[in-house]
Design an enzyme around this catalytic site. Structure first.
Site, PDB file in Angstrom:
ATOM      1  CG  HIS A 142     -88.980  45.425  48.941  1.00  0.00           C
ATOM      2  ND1 HIS A 142     -88.937  46.729  48.493  1.00  0.00           N
ATOM      3  CD2 HIS A 142     -88.512  44.655  47.928  1.00  0.00           C
ATOM      4  CE1 HIS A 142     -88.460  46.739  47.245  1.00  0.00           C
ATOM      5  NE2 HIS A 142     -88.189  45.501  46.886  1.00  0.00           N
ATOM      6  CG  ASN A 160     -89.934  50.681  54.060  1.00  0.00           C
ATOM      7  OD1 ASN A 160     -89.649  49.498  54.234  1.00  0.00           O
ATOM      8  ND2 ASN A 160     -89.818  51.276  52.885  1.00  0.00           N
TER       9      ASN A 160
END
Lengths: 345, 345
Positions: free
Chosen positions: A150, A182
């Site tokens: 994201h 991440n």
């Protein structure tokens, strides 16, 4: 190179025309159209293409025997950056890398305090508003070894299930190293951004990928990045940036804005590393991305965020024992679920 | 990463605002503005930025606690492709790679027959309409080992000295391998394009760089390209494309158009290599570049150029004995002069 057929050539154009746009010629140099700020959202968000006003010479028929711009009648345009306006974010998509150019979000103490959503049922999905030949696909990430990372995090959009769901569109994703990035340092960095609402009543963050050169032993600088998918389709950025705007006042045309820019490599980063080490001049992000971020923000309204706030990540001890799956198989699983297990929010 | 200072942050925006543009929001989905074709040129050509129409949700104030698009008020925009309209060509510039996205030209039997210019006095020059932090510089090419490779060749603009001079702007250049490519196979390819005026009364060519992945021994696909300049500034494309439009009739809205697309690697190519080996489906160029070239050209108006024309290069025996200078020092010399000596036109 394979040879073309007329059928293939014909097919080439049939699929690409969805969001075609046009040059708008103006004879009024320096005229800049104001930017209306759309409010979310009704009817549902739709993609739009990159737009721009433009000074241009006043057309006049002269002695020129040629007309180079005439080819535009066939559909050639400057590159189109599909703009997607969603409840959670606004983004501009890069049809060449199949990643966004940038994704912009906004949050406040009030928006973060609303917990009306869970990512448990959110589903990663392709951006159907991007023409198929330019679209990042779920299959490109499958077994790629990279997370669907994201750019605007789901955790920033808990104020509405619709908003959270909208963060799961692939035009809000880039391939990101999972373990150590991440799911770790980058997640802590996102948490740092949220904590800025303790200092500012309104926070804006623009996030996106970079493809930076590095110097090789022969002294030359080269950009080198992987492209995932079969056939290869989605670029794996070498770095990611965030430009942060801490607004002293919500919706004030005169309030001061605390700025900071960070560039992080797309690789495992130890939590011991200071976030300050990744702070860069805003101009560095502009040079690297080809974008501008604050041209319309007068210098007297600017402050430096990291002189007001301690720019360090906040490491939470996640429940690592529940974080199954290696980076090699995340494409098969719901990365959102993995992250949900890993991040205790 | 170096740390920022407020001064640097402030400087970042001061330089980038020259050709700033704005989102144009339209509530009329699918509306596409027609493309006026500018005639050359009075007043002098000026750069314009990429423009686009766009369907957008009708703004309505709702219950959303956030406004992600609000950051646009600070100057963030979709990437700006500086469009430059000159007598010889129209181009769209890529601020990230410092190369054009595309450069479009037009020639006819009549325009090529006019010999009113010499490149002897043409001077390579930077495109001052591109903001300085995004501009390709003469110094980037200096001792880079690469030619300042015209995308639209000077030889196509002999109908006017002003037109020829305008081909020497760096936004019409990419770093190209000199020996064996720019001064050889690529030059023969350009000559092939000119000969198409024997078959078509009007020929359009769109030329530009590509950055293509290749498969490595580990099975992964990677894009890898050099960046020249100090600090590194201008990307060295791995390939170049040309999309050719052979128009059956000049300025006809219904005439048929013969299409061909070629992709050549930026490397030495033996003259024995068939040009047909570099022909690709138009869609391949579209996928690789993120551009569209013929969306508005109905299928029934299309033909395949290489079924009508023998797509082979025309090798002229250039006077190699006069072609001094290696690829290593062309940055110091006037490549135009070298080419003038080498190519007997």
């Amino acid at each position: 190179m394979s040879k073309s057929t007329l059928a293939l050539i014909a097919a080439g154009s049939a699929v690409a025309g969805a969001s075609l746009t046009a040059l708008i010629f103006s004879s009024r140099p320096q005229k800049v159209t104001s930017v209306p700020v759309p409010a979310y959202p009704s009817p549902p968000p739709q993609p739009v293409s990159a737009p721009v006003s433009a000074p241009l010479p006043t057309p006049s028929l002269t002695q020129s025997p040629v007309n180079p711009s005439g080819v535009l009648k066939y559909g050639l345009t400057p590159p189109i950056a599909d703009v997607n306006i969603t409840p959670s974010h606004t983004s501009a998509y890069n049809r060449q890398t199949r990643n966004p150019h940038w994704v912009a979000e906004h949050f406040t103490p009030q928006s973060l305090a609303q917990h009306n959503a869970t990512r448990r049922n959110s589903v990663f999905h392709e951006d159907v508003n991007v023409p198929p030949i330019f679209r990042a696909k779920l299959s490109d990430y499958f077994r790629s070894g990279y997370d669907r990372g994201h750019q605007v995090p789901a955790a920033d959009a808990k104020w509405s299930q619709e908003a959270m769901d909208s963060t799961f569109v692939l035009s809000n994703m880039c391939p990101q190293v999972g373990d150590g990035f991440n799911r770790d340092y980058w997640a802590h960095f996102e948490e740092f951004c949220r904590t800025l609402t303790k200092h500012y009543p309104s926070v804006r963050v623009v996030t996106g990928p970079l493809y930076l050169p590095k110097q090789y032993p022969d002294g030359k600088w080269r950009v080198s990045y992987e492209v995932v998918g079969s056939p290869p389709n989605v670029a794996v950025p070498t770095h990611f940036y965030k430009v942060i705007y801490g607004e002293e006042a919500f919706n004030s045309p005169t309030g001061r804005v605390a700025l900071a820019a960070f560039v992080l490599p797309n690789t495992e980063i130890p939590n011991s590393k200071s976030l300050k080490d990744f702070e860069v001049p805003l101009e560095a992000v502009e040079r690297a991305s080809g974008l501008t971020f604050a041209d319309k923000l007068p210098i007297q309204r600017r402050k430096r965020l990291c002189t007001e706030v301690n720019c360090e990540i906040l490491v939470r001890e996640f429940d690592k024992t529940r974080q199954q799956g290696s980076a090699l198989d995340v494409g098969q699983r719901n990365v959102g679920q993995i992250a949900q297990e890993a991040r205790k929010w």
